[in-house]
Design a protein around this motif. Structure first.
Motif, PDB file in Angstrom:
ATOM      1  N   PHE A 239     -22.766  36.304  31.459  1.00  0.00           N
ATOM      2  CA  PHE A 239     -22.407  36.318  30.040  1.00  0.00           C
ATOM      3  C   PHE A 239     -23.232  37.366  29.318  1.00  0.00           C
ATOM      4  O   PHE A 239     -24.292  37.785  29.780  1.00  0.00           O
ATOM      5  N   THR A 240     -22.727  37.756  28.140  1.00  0.00           N
ATOM      6  CA  THR A 240     -23.378  38.825  27.401  1.00  0.00           C
ATOM      7  C   THR A 240     -24.741  38.392  26.851  1.00  0.00           C
ATOM      8  O   THR A 240     -24.929  37.237  26.460  1.00  0.00           O
ATOM      9  N   VAL A 241     -25.668  39.323  26.823  1.00  0.00           N
ATOM     10  CA  VAL A 241     -26.896  39.140  26.050  1.00  0.00           C
ATOM     11  C   VAL A 241     -26.639  39.721  24.660  1.00  0.00           C
ATOM     12  O   VAL A 241     -26.855  39.063  23.654  1.00  0.00           O
ATOM     13  N   VAL A 242     -26.139  40.939  24.639  1.00  0.00           N
ATOM     14  CA  VAL A 242     -25.719  41.596  23.402  1.00  0.00           C
ATOM     15  C   VAL A 242     -24.541  42.499  23.762  1.00  0.00           C
ATOM     16  O   VAL A 242     -24.554  43.148  24.800  1.00  0.00           O
ATOM     17  N   SER A 243     -23.518  42.519  22.915  1.00  0.00           N
ATOM     18  CA  SER A 243     -22.405  43.430  23.177  1.00  0.00           C
ATOM     19  C   SER A 243     -21.871  43.983  21.862  1.00  0.00           C
ATOM     20  O   SER A 243     -22.110  43.408  20.791  1.00  0.00           O
ATOM     21  N   VAL A 244     -21.142  45.096  21.976  1.00  0.00           N
ATOM     22  CA  VAL A 244     -20.506  45.676  20.789  1.00  0.00           C
ATOM     23  C   VAL A 244     -19.110  46.175  21.160  1.00  0.00           C
ATOM     24  O   VAL A 244     -18.910  46.739  22.231  1.00  0.00           O
ATOM     25  N   ALA A 245     -18.168  45.903  20.268  1.00  0.00           N
ATOM     26  CA  ALA A 245     -16.829  46.490  20.350  1.00  0.00           C
ATOM     27  C   ALA A 245     -16.711  47.438  19.166  1.00  0.00           C
ATOM     28  O   ALA A 245     -16.951  47.023  18.022  1.00  0.00           O
ATOM     29  N   ALA A 246     -16.390  48.698  19.435  1.00  0.00           N
ATOM     30  CA  ALA A 246     -16.354  49.678  18.347  1.00  0.00           C
ATOM     31  C   ALA A 246     -15.154  50.592  18.496  1.00  0.00           C
ATOM     32  O   ALA A 246     -14.772  50.964  19.609  1.00  0.00           O
ATOM     33  N   ALA A 247     -14.566  50.948  17.357  1.00  0.00           N
ATOM     34  CA  ALA A 247     -13.478  51.936  17.312  1.00  0.00           C
ATOM     35  C   ALA A 247     -13.774  52.864  16.145  1.00  0.00           C
ATOM     36  O   ALA A 247     -14.218  52.400  15.089  1.00  0.00           O
ATOM     37  N   VAL A 248     -13.539  54.160  16.337  1.00  0.00           N
ATOM     38  CA  VAL A 248     -13.794  55.088  15.227  1.00  0.00           C
ATOM     39  C   VAL A 248     -12.615  56.026  15.012  1.00  0.00           C
ATOM     40  O   VAL A 248     -11.931  56.440  15.949  1.00  0.00           O
ATOM     41  N   ASP A 249     -12.412  56.335  13.735  1.00  0.00           N
ATOM     42  CA  ASP A 249     -11.410  57.305  13.310  1.00  0.00           C
ATOM     43  C   ASP A 249     -12.181  58.506  12.770  1.00  0.00           C
ATOM     44  O   ASP A 249     -12.782  58.428  11.699  1.00  0.00           O
ATOM     45  N   SER A 251     -12.731  62.410  11.432  1.00  0.00           N
ATOM     46  CA  SER A 251     -12.014  63.454  10.696  1.00  0.00           C
ATOM     47  C   SER A 251     -13.012  64.570  10.406  1.00  0.00           C
ATOM     48  O   SER A 251     -13.961  64.367   9.641  1.00  0.00           O
ATOM     49  N   GLY A 252     -12.810  65.732  11.025  1.00  0.00           N
ATOM     50  CA  GLY A 252     -13.790  66.795  10.891  1.00  0.00           C
ATOM     51  C   GLY A 252     -15.138  66.296  11.393  1.00  0.00           C
ATOM     52  O   GLY A 252     -15.251  65.733  12.470  1.00  0.00           O
ATOM     53  N   GLY A 253     -16.129  66.421  10.568  1.00  0.00           N
ATOM     54  CA  GLY A 253     -17.467  66.000  10.995  1.00  0.00           C
ATOM     55  C   GLY A 253     -17.860  64.637  10.474  1.00  0.00           C
ATOM     56  O   GLY A 253     -19.042  64.270  10.508  1.00  0.00           O
ATOM     57  N   THR A 254     -16.884  63.866   9.972  1.00  0.00           N
ATOM     58  CA  THR A 254     -17.240  62.553   9.412  1.00  0.00           C
ATOM     59  C   THR A 254     -16.460  61.412  10.071  1.00  0.00           C
ATOM     60  O   THR A 254     -15.445  61.633  10.727  1.00  0.00           O
ATOM     61  N   ILE A 255     -16.959  60.210   9.850  1.00  0.00           N
ATOM     62  CA  ILE A 255     -16.242  58.993  10.276  1.00  0.00           C
ATOM     63  C   ILE A 255     -15.353  58.573   9.112  1.00  0.00           C
ATOM     64  O   ILE A 255     -15.839  58.207   8.047  1.00  0.00           O
ATOM     65  N   ARG A 256     -14.018  58.657   9.314  1.00  0.00           N
ATOM     66  CA  ARG A 256     -13.112  58.262   8.233  1.00  0.00           C
ATOM     67  C   ARG A 256     -13.012  56.742   8.144  1.00  0.00           C
ATOM     68  O   ARG A 256     -13.008  56.155   7.087  1.00  0.00           O
ATOM     69  N   ASP A 257     -12.919  56.103   9.298  1.00  0.00           N
ATOM     70  CA  ASP A 257     -12.804  54.638   9.316  1.00  0.00           C
ATOM     71  C   ASP A 257     -13.393  54.123  10.627  1.00  0.00           C
ATOM     72  O   ASP A 257     -13.540  54.905  11.598  1.00  0.00           O
ATOM     73  N   CYS A 258     -13.673  52.856  10.687  1.00  0.00           N
ATOM     74  CA  CYS A 258     -14.240  52.305  11.920  1.00  0.00           C
ATOM     75  C   CYS A 258     -14.085  50.792  11.956  1.00  0.00           C
ATOM     76  O   CYS A 258     -13.833  50.161  10.931  1.00  0.00           O
ATOM     77  N   ARG A 259     -14.203  50.250  13.138  1.00  0.00           N
ATOM     78  CA  ARG A 259     -14.258  48.795  13.337  1.00  0.00           C
ATOM     79  C   ARG A 259     -15.426  48.505  14.271  1.00  0.00           C
ATOM     80  O   ARG A 259     -15.545  49.165  15.319  1.00  0.00           O
ATOM     81  N   ARG A 274     -21.106  45.153   7.288  1.00  0.00           N
ATOM     82  CA  ARG A 274     -22.093  46.027   6.614  1.00  0.00           C
ATOM     83  C   ARG A 274     -22.230  47.351   7.365  1.00  0.00           C
ATOM     84  O   ARG A 274     -22.344  48.413   6.749  1.00  0.00           O
ATOM     85  N   ALA A 275     -22.231  47.293   8.665  1.00  0.00           N
ATOM     86  CA  ALA A 275     -22.318  48.525   9.459  1.00  0.00           C
ATOM     87  C   ALA A 275     -21.079  49.384   9.226  1.00  0.00           C
ATOM     88  O   ALA A 275     -21.174  50.617   9.070  1.00  0.00           O
ATOM     89  N   GLU A 276     -19.917  48.740   9.189  1.00  0.00           N
ATOM     90  CA  GLU A 276     -18.675  49.486   8.961  1.00  0.00           C
ATOM     91  C   GLU A 276     -18.723  50.198   7.607  1.00  0.00           C
ATOM     92  O   GLU A 276     -18.374  51.376   7.496  1.00  0.00           O
ATOM     93  N   ALA A 277     -19.173  49.476   6.560  1.00  0.00           N
ATOM     94  CA  ALA A 277     -19.213  50.062   5.217  1.00  0.00           C
ATOM     95  C   ALA A 277     -20.168  51.254   5.186  1.00  0.00           C
ATOM     96  O   ALA A 277     -19.893  52.281   4.556  1.00  0.00           O
ATOM     97  N   GLU A 278     -21.279  51.130   5.887  1.00  0.00           N
ATOM     98  CA  GLU A 278     -22.273  52.211   5.926  1.00  0.00           C
ATOM     99  C   GLU A 278     -21.712  53.450   6.639  1.00  0.00           C
ATOM    100  O   GLU A 278     -22.024  54.588   6.274  1.00  0.00           O
ATOM    101  N   LEU A 279     -20.869  53.200   7.625  1.00  0.00           N
ATOM    102  CA  LEU A 279     -20.366  54.329   8.434  1.00  0.00           C
ATOM    103  C   LEU A 279     -19.202  55.077   7.786  1.00  0.00           C
ATOM    104  O   LEU A 279     -19.032  56.277   8.030  1.00  0.00           O
ATOM    105  N   ARG A 280     -18.393  54.370   6.983  1.00  0.00           N
ATOM    106  CA  ARG A 280     -17.203  55.028   6.423  1.00  0.00           C
ATOM    107  C   ARG A 280     -17.618  56.212   5.561  1.00  0.00           C
ATOM    108  O   ARG A 280     -18.387  56.071   4.622  1.00  0.00           O
ATOM    109  N   GLY A 281     -17.146  57.410   5.906  1.00  0.00           N
ATOM    110  CA  GLY A 281     -17.475  58.616   5.151  1.00  0.00           C
ATOM    111  C   GLY A 281     -18.788  59.265   5.572  1.00  0.00           C
ATOM    112  O   GLY A 281     -19.153  60.314   5.049  1.00  0.00           O
TER     113      GLY A 281
END
Ligand code: FAD
Ligand code: SF4
Length: 328
Positions: A239-249, A251-259, A274-281
Motif C-alpha cells: 500500500f502507498t506511503v505517499v502518492s500523487v496523481a497529477a495532470a497539467v495543461d 501553455s507556453g512557459g506557464t501552467i494554464r490548469d492542473c489537477r 491549494r496546490a492547484e490554485a497556487e500552480l494555475r498561471g
C-alpha cells in the motif's frame, strides 16, 4: 469463518431489494477486501449479495472522450483499456501500482472505492478501534501510526484511505453513480469519502444498502498529460506511503490548469486544491512546484511518528510535476 448465505442477483434493483430484506447483509464485489475482513473476524455479514452480475462490467468511451465505467469492471481490465492508457494515464498507473496481478483480476471498481483502511488496529478485532468498534477509542494515536494521516484526521480516527485508484479518480473529478432506496443519484469525487469527524465508522456518504453502479470520468483532454507516482515500503504488492496523481495543461512557459490529488496522507483521497490554485498561471519551474506543494502542506498536522510524510509529499509532488513538464 462463520457460515453465510450467498446470493447472486442479475440486476441492480433485485440486489437492493435482497440487501434490504436481510439484516446484516453486504454486497460482494471481487471479495478481495471483504472476504479478508471476514476471515479476520472484523466483519461477519450473514448474507453476501454478489453484485458482479448486477453491475455492468462494460467501459464506454463517450464522444467527448469521457468514460463511463461499470461498477463491476475489474481493476486489471480498466488499467488495460486503450482509452484509459491513452487519455487518463494516471488512472492506469494508479491501478497497476496496487495489489498484485491476481488481485487486480478479481477486484472491481466499486469494491476498490469502498475498501477499508489498512490501519492495523482496525484489522484486529481484539483491539479497540473507533472505526471498527465505535466508542472504543483510537489506539493508533499513541501507538503505531507511522503510515497514518497528516491531513484531515480527527481525535477519533487518524487512519488513511488505502485506494490508489481513488486518488486518480479524485484528481479527475469522477462522478459516482449510485442506486439508492429512493432512486438513482450521483456523487462527485472527492465527495464520496467522508472525513472521520466524530463518526469514523462512516467511510462514505453512501447510505446502507446503496449500490454503486458506475463511475463516470468527465472529459478532461489535458489528462493525457498525467501521472501517478507512488512511494511504498517495497517495490510491489504494498500500500502507498505517499502518492500523487497529477495532470497539467501547459501553455507556453506557464501552467494554464492542473489537477492534483494525494494518497496516503488523509482519511480520504485528498484533492490538493491549494496546490492547484497556487500552480494555475505559475511559470513552469521547480520553484513553482515547490510553492504549490508547500501551499497544500500548510494544513498538515503530522503525528509523532509520521512527520517524514511532509517532506515526502513535497518531494513526490515536485518530482511528479517535473516529470510531467519534461524536466529531469
Ligand atoms: C495483499 C493485498 C494488497 C493490496 N494492495 C493494494 C494497493 O497497493 N493499492 C490499492 O489501491 N489496493 C490494494 N489492495 C486492495 C484491493 O485493491 C481491494 O481489495 C479491491 O480493490 C477491492 O475490490 P473488490 O471488488 O474485491 O471489493 P470487495 O472486497 O468485494 O468489497 C469491498 C467493499 O465494497 C463493497 N461493495 C462492493 N461492490 C459494491 C457496489 N457495487 N456497491 C456498493 N458497495 C459495494 C463491499 O460490500 C465491501 O464493503 C490490496 C489488497 C490485498 C489483499
Ligand atoms: S486510526 Fe481509525 S482505524 Fe485506526 S485505530 Fe484509530 S479509529 Fe481505528
Amino acid at each position: 469463518m462463520r457460515p453465510f448465505v450467498y446470493r447472486r442477483p442479475g440486476d441492480a434493483r433485485t440486489a437492493l431489494a435482497e440487501l434490504a430484506a436481510e439484516p446484516g447483509a453486504m454486497y460482494l464485489g471481487g471479495g478481495t477486501n471483504l472476504v479478508d475482513l471476514m476471515r479476520l473476524g472484523v466483519l461477519a455479514p450473514r448474507t453476501l449479495v454478489d453484485v458482479t452480475r448486477a453491475c455492468s462490467d462494460a467501459i464506454e468511451v463517450r464522444p467527448d472522450g469521457g468514460l463511463w465505467i461499470g461498477a463491476g469492471v475489474r481493476n486489471a481490465d480498466l488499467a488495460a483499456h486503450p482509452a484509459v492508457r491513452r487519455r487518463y494515464p494516471m488512472l492506469a498507473q494508479a491501478l497497476l501500482s496496487g495489489a498484485s496481478g491476481q488481485i487486480r483480476n478479481m477486484a472491481t471498481v466499486a469494491g476498490n472505492l469502498l475498501q477499508r483502511t489498512r490501519c492495523a488496529y482496525f484489522q484486529d478485532p481484539s483491539k479497540p478501534c473507533n472505526k471498527a468498534r465505535p466508542g472504543t477509542g483510537c489506539p493508533a494515536r499513541a501507538g503505531d501510526h507511522r503510515n497514518l494521516a497528516i491531513l484531515g484526521y480527527s481525535d477519533f480516527c487518524v487512519a488513511t484511505h488505502p485506494s490508489d485508484m481513488a486518488v486518480a479518480l479524485t484528481a479527475l473529478g469522477a462522478v459516482v453513480h449510485v442506486e439508492g432506496a429512493a432512486g438513482p443519484y450521483t456523487v462527485r469525487m472527492p465527495g464520496l469519502h467522508r472525513l472521520p469527524g466524530d463518526e469514523p465508522e462512516r467511510d462514505t456518504v453512501l447510505e446502507p444498502g446503496d449500490l454503486i453502479i458506475a463511475v463516470e470520468i468527465p472529459a478532461l483532454p489535458y489528462a493525457a498529460c498525467s501521472r501517478y507516482r507512488k512511494v511504498r515500503d517495497r517495490a510491489s504488492f504494498a500500500f502507498t506511503v505517499v502518492s500523487v496523481a497529477a495532470a497539467v495543461d501547459k501553455s507556453g512557459g506557464t501552467i494554464r490548469d492542473c489537477r492534483i490529488a494525494l494518497g496516503g496522507v488523509a482519511p480520504v483521497p485528498w484533492r490538493a486544491e491549494r496546490a492547484e490554485a497556487e500552480l494555475r498561471g505559475a511559470p513552469i519551474a521547480e520553484a513553482s512546484f515547490r510553492r504549490a506543494a508547500d501551499a497544500e502542506l500548510t494544513a498538515a498536522r503530522p503525528l509523532t511518528e509520521n512527520g517524514f510524510k511532509v517532506a515526502l509529499v513535497r518531494n513526490v509532488v515536485v518530482r511528479a510535476l517535473l516529470d510531467l513538464v519534461g524536466v529531469s
